[in-house]
Motif scaffolding. Sequence first.
Motif, mmCIF file in Angstrom:
data_model
loop_
_atom_site.group_PDB
_atom_site.id
_atom_site.type_symbol
_atom_site.label_atom_id
_atom_site.label_comp_id
_atom_site.label_asym_id
_atom_site.label_seq_id
_atom_site.Cartn_x
_atom_site.Cartn_y
_atom_site.Cartn_z
ATOM 1 N N VAL A 144 -2.965 -8.598 -11.313
ATOM 2 C CA VAL A 144 -3.557 -9.627 -10.442
ATOM 3 C C VAL A 144 -4.893 -10.089 -11.047
ATOM 4 C CG1 VAL A 144 -3.975 -10.308 -8.045
ATOM 5 C CG2 VAL A 144 -2.496 -8.370 -8.519
ATOM 6 N N ASP A 145 -4.846 -10.387 -12.342
ATOM 7 C CA ASP A 145 -6.022 -10.839 -13.076
ATOM 8 C C ASP A 145 -6.027 -12.339 -13.309
ATOM 9 O OD1 ASP A 145 -3.911 -11.030 -14.819
ATOM 10 O OD2 ASP A 145 -4.741 -9.680 -16.344
ATOM 11 N N GLY A 146 -5.036 -13.014 -12.724
ATOM 12 C CA GLY A 146 -4.942 -14.453 -12.912
ATOM 13 C C GLY A 146 -4.371 -14.852 -14.254
ATOM 14 N N ASP B 111 2.742 -15.461 -19.197
ATOM 15 C CA ASP B 111 1.414 -16.076 -19.153
ATOM 16 C C ASP B 111 1.461 -17.209 -18.128
ATOM 17 O OD1 ASP B 111 -0.856 -17.699 -19.601
ATOM 18 O OD2 ASP B 111 -0.990 -17.067 -21.696
ATOM 19 N N VAL B 112 0.807 -17.002 -16.977
ATOM 20 C CA VAL B 112 0.953 -17.976 -15.890
ATOM 21 C C VAL B 112 0.167 -19.257 -16.144
ATOM 22 C CG1 VAL B 112 1.424 -16.208 -14.154
ATOM 23 C CG2 VAL B 112 -0.930 -16.954 -14.539
ATOM 24 N N ASN B 113 -0.797 -19.213 -17.030
ATOM 25 C CA ASN B 113 -1.604 -20.401 -17.294
ATOM 26 C C ASN B 113 -0.963 -21.340 -18.307
ATOM 27 O OD1 ASN B 113 -3.945 -19.769 -15.568
ATOM 28 N ND2 ASN B 113 -4.189 -18.033 -16.938
ATOM 29 N N TYR C 247 16.765 -9.913 2.635
ATOM 30 C CA TYR C 247 17.046 -8.503 2.904
ATOM 31 C C TYR C 247 16.396 -7.646 1.820
ATOM 32 C CZ TYR C 247 19.657 -4.148 3.572
ATOM 33 O OH TYR C 247 20.003 -2.833 3.769
ATOM 34 N N PHE C 248 15.558 -6.686 2.229
ATOM 35 C CA PHE C 248 14.899 -5.773 1.305
ATOM 36 C C PHE C 248 13.976 -6.494 0.327
ATOM 37 C CE2 PHE C 248 14.570 -1.573 -0.492
ATOM 38 C CZ PHE C 248 15.145 -0.734 0.450
ATOM 39 N N THR C 249 13.430 -7.622 0.722
ATOM 40 C CA THR C 249 12.591 -8.409 -0.188
ATOM 41 C C THR C 249 11.358 -8.918 0.544
ATOM 42 O OG1 THR C 249 14.537 -9.124 -1.433
ATOM 43 C CG2 THR C 249 12.526 -10.403 -1.736
ATOM 44 N N ASP C 250 10.194 -8.658 -0.046
ATOM 45 C CA ASP C 250 8.904 -9.054 0.520
ATOM 46 C C ASP C 250 8.669 -10.547 0.308
ATOM 47 O OD1 ASP C 250 6.317 -9.247 1.400
ATOM 48 O OD2 ASP C 250 5.460 -7.889 -0.087
ATOM 49 N N GLY C 251 8.564 -11.281 1.392
ATOM 50 C CA GLY C 251 8.338 -12.722 1.292
ATOM 51 C C GLY C 251 6.941 -13.162 1.665
ATOM 52 N N LEU C 252 6.023 -12.216 1.880
ATOM 53 C CA LEU C 252 4.640 -12.524 2.251
ATOM 54 C C LEU C 252 3.685 -12.077 1.160
ATOM 55 C CD1 LEU C 252 4.087 -11.470 5.995
ATOM 56 C CD2 LEU C 252 4.373 -13.780 5.097
ATOM 57 N N GLU C 253 2.579 -12.840 0.972
ATOM 58 C CA GLU C 253 1.537 -12.418 0.044
ATOM 59 C C GLU C 253 0.179 -12.911 0.530
ATOM 60 O OE1 GLU C 253 -0.069 -10.220 -2.507
ATOM 61 O OE2 GLU C 253 2.112 -10.405 -2.743
ATOM 62 N N GLU C 254 -0.771 -11.974 0.573
ATOM 63 C CA GLU C 254 -2.140 -12.326 0.943
ATOM 64 C C GLU C 254 -2.949 -12.554 -0.323
ATOM 65 O OE1 GLU C 254 -5.803 -10.777 3.816
ATOM 66 O OE2 GLU C 254 -4.239 -9.373 3.188
ATOM 67 N N LEU C 255 -3.617 -13.707 -0.409
ATOM 68 C CA LEU C 255 -4.388 -14.060 -1.585
ATOM 69 C C LEU C 255 -5.835 -13.585 -1.468
ATOM 70 C CD1 LEU C 255 -1.801 -15.668 -1.944
ATOM 71 C CD2 LEU C 255 -3.178 -17.591 -2.741
ATOM 72 N N GLU C 256 -6.605 -13.818 -2.526
ATOM 73 C CA GLU C 256 -7.981 -13.338 -2.582
ATOM 74 C C GLU C 256 -8.838 -13.878 -1.437
ATOM 75 O OE1 GLU C 256 -6.721 -13.845 -6.990
ATOM 76 O OE2 GLU C 256 -6.316 -14.787 -5.064
ATOM 77 N N ASN C 257 -8.577 -15.085 -1.012
ATOM 78 C CA ASN C 257 -9.396 -15.701 0.049
ATOM 79 C C ASN C 257 -8.902 -15.366 1.456
ATOM 80 O OD1 ASN C 257 -7.079 -17.222 0.234
ATOM 81 N ND2 ASN C 257 -8.082 -19.214 -0.002
ATOM 82 N N ASN D 99 16.279 -22.334 -5.444
ATOM 83 C CA ASN D 99 15.803 -21.606 -4.262
ATOM 84 C C ASN D 99 15.154 -20.297 -4.707
ATOM 85 O OD1 ASN D 99 18.469 -20.222 -4.714
ATOM 86 N ND2 ASN D 99 17.874 -19.142 -2.853
ATOM 87 N N ILE D 100 14.021 -19.963 -4.086
ATOM 88 C CA ILE D 100 13.276 -18.755 -4.434
ATOM 89 C C ILE D 100 14.056 -17.520 -3.979
ATOM 90 C CG2 ILE D 100 11.134 -17.468 -4.090
ATOM 91 C CD1 ILE D 100 9.736 -20.093 -3.477
ATOM 92 N N THR D 101 14.137 -16.525 -4.856
ATOM 93 C CA THR D 101 14.731 -15.244 -4.460
ATOM 94 C C THR D 101 13.703 -14.114 -4.459
ATOM 95 O OG1 THR D 101 15.413 -14.561 -6.688
ATOM 96 C CG2 THR D 101 16.931 -15.959 -5.454
ATOM 97 N N ASN D 102 12.628 -14.281 -5.217
ATOM 98 C CA ASN D 102 11.570 -13.272 -5.250
ATOM 99 C C ASN D 102 10.363 -13.866 -5.959
ATOM 100 O OD1 ASN D 102 10.262 -10.831 -4.853
ATOM 101 N ND2 ASN D 102 11.899 -9.592 -5.726
ATOM 102 N N TRP D 103 9.210 -13.201 -5.808
ATOM 103 C CA TRP D 103 8.016 -13.640 -6.531
ATOM 104 C C TRP D 103 7.072 -12.470 -6.710
ATOM 105 C CZ3 TRP D 103 5.450 -17.624 -2.609
ATOM 106 C CH2 TRP D 103 5.031 -16.956 -1.457
ATOM 107 N N ILE D 104 6.122 -12.645 -7.617
ATOM 108 C CA ILE D 104 5.062 -11.673 -7.807
ATOM 109 C C ILE D 104 3.753 -12.432 -7.988
ATOM 110 C CG2 ILE D 104 5.633 -11.480 -10.268
ATOM 111 C CD1 ILE D 104 4.425 -8.685 -10.225
ATOM 112 N N TYR D 105 2.748 -12.017 -7.233
ATOM 113 C CA TYR D 105 1.465 -12.707 -7.281
ATOM 114 C C TYR D 105 0.652 -12.221 -8.472
ATOM 115 C CZ TYR D 105 -2.959 -14.746 -5.802
ATOM 116 O OH TYR D 105 -4.124 -15.473 -5.759
ATOM 117 N N VAL D 106 0.071 -13.178 -9.218
ATOM 118 C CA VAL D 106 -0.679 -12.851 -10.424
ATOM 119 C C VAL D 106 -2.171 -13.129 -10.266
ATOM 120 C CG1 VAL D 106 -0.852 -13.318 -12.915
ATOM 121 C CG2 VAL D 106 1.371 -13.249 -11.822
ATOM 122 N N GLY D 107 -2.535 -13.880 -9.216
ATOM 123 C CA GLY D 107 -3.944 -14.198 -8.982
ATOM 124 C C GLY D 107 -4.224 -15.679 -9.152
ATOM 125 N N ASN D 108 -5.377 -16.110 -8.604
ATOM 126 C CA ASN D 108 -5.804 -17.516 -8.717
ATOM 127 C C ASN D 108 -4.741 -18.489 -8.227
ATOM 128 O OD1 ASN D 108 -8.226 -16.617 -9.785
ATOM 129 N ND2 ASN D 108 -7.614 -16.958 -11.912
#
Length: 406
Positions: free
Chosen positions: A360-362, A382-384, A232-242, A296-305
């Motif tokens: 979204v710089d990876g 730092d995602v790496n 509810y009120f949470t984005d569960g989709l993400e389109e990647l670079e490809n 269980n996942i409740t939210n996420w944020i895309y960082v790239g790569n």
Amino acid sequence: MNFKNFIFSTLLIAGVISCKKDNKAPVNYGNFVVAVTPVAATAVADYLLTASSLDTGIISTKKNGVEQDGTYRYYVTHQNKLFSMLYGQGNPGAVTVYNLEQGNLNKISNAVTETVQAFAPVNDDILLMKISRNVTNPTTSWYQFNTKSLQIEKQGTINSLELNNNGELAFFSWIKQVGNKVYAPYFSIKGCCSATFGTAYPDQAWIAVYSYPEMKLEKIIKDDRTSFIGRYFTDGLEELENGDVYAFSSNIASANGNSATFNSTKPSSVTRLKAGQTEFDKSYLLDFEALSGGLNITNWIYVGNNKFVVLSNTKEKKGAYNTGTIVGILDVNTKSYQKVTGLPEQADIKSISSNNYSAVDGKYGYIGVNLTSGLGYIYRIDVNNATSTMGLKVDGGTITAIEYLN
């Protein structure tokens, strides 16, 4: 005045000036916008504060910021404008629009709208949805708020009872532009009586695909390997670079809309739609619960790569509306997960902001961490390396959102 009295008077004046300077709230003009809810005994409005960096410094609600009108506000940026959305709780909503001038927020529009439960940038618009939760009145309304004219240019309705064709309503968890289409993942709800958000269909995921700007239904994409997408009120989709699209499921469907009646047999998982495809990729399924040791996942944020900063909960803390405070890095390509180090202990974390930021710089994602002590900090993730660094201090309230404007 003798010499001793002169020295004393001088020191006293200096001390008063010093105290005034110390008590003055810090000003931190910049391109980052942080929404903060001040600490109060009753519900209060957010303050929008600006900052020049998320990595250092301090910002405060004390005599600073732009106070919002209304208690519940949610935020999105598009076309270099910040849109502040009022959730009216049964009353009319609003869209307040700001731009940035020399590091200061400048209000350029304030429009009265319906209270909406989903919104997202689409082309030059913010698409808004007022979603029905009443099976006897299944009309969901949509509005296209143009970011140039700053008014609603077009609107229409959807019969959300007809989407499922199972006697329950389709309730959109969020909306997302994918290519030139609108993808609207939804969950099935009874829309009645004491079990409004309950469902007899917990083990399926749906995405309604609409043309834009016509908002004509083109297809419903289905998958029975997970429960519904997002929350509810949470984005569960993400389109990647490809162009690939990834979706997460929290596994929180329930018979009566509460945590006591969870009824899905599927684990919290991630699925994929390959670029340009309108069917789920049956060769791809990431069982997040197995990978993370029961989270269980409740939210996420895309960082790239292919990497996400993921917020999650333990099984004991899983709930229909419980937000996660466990932070990890998920690589959807390698199907690997690693918990982030360097954050405060779980017992010390009160909440984590749901609206977070990445260039979204990876490399980095930024999240707002609110502590039980009352302090709040922006942490750089730092995602790496799966490490975190404490950055901007936020004084005087709870961090709810982090945005960026040029």
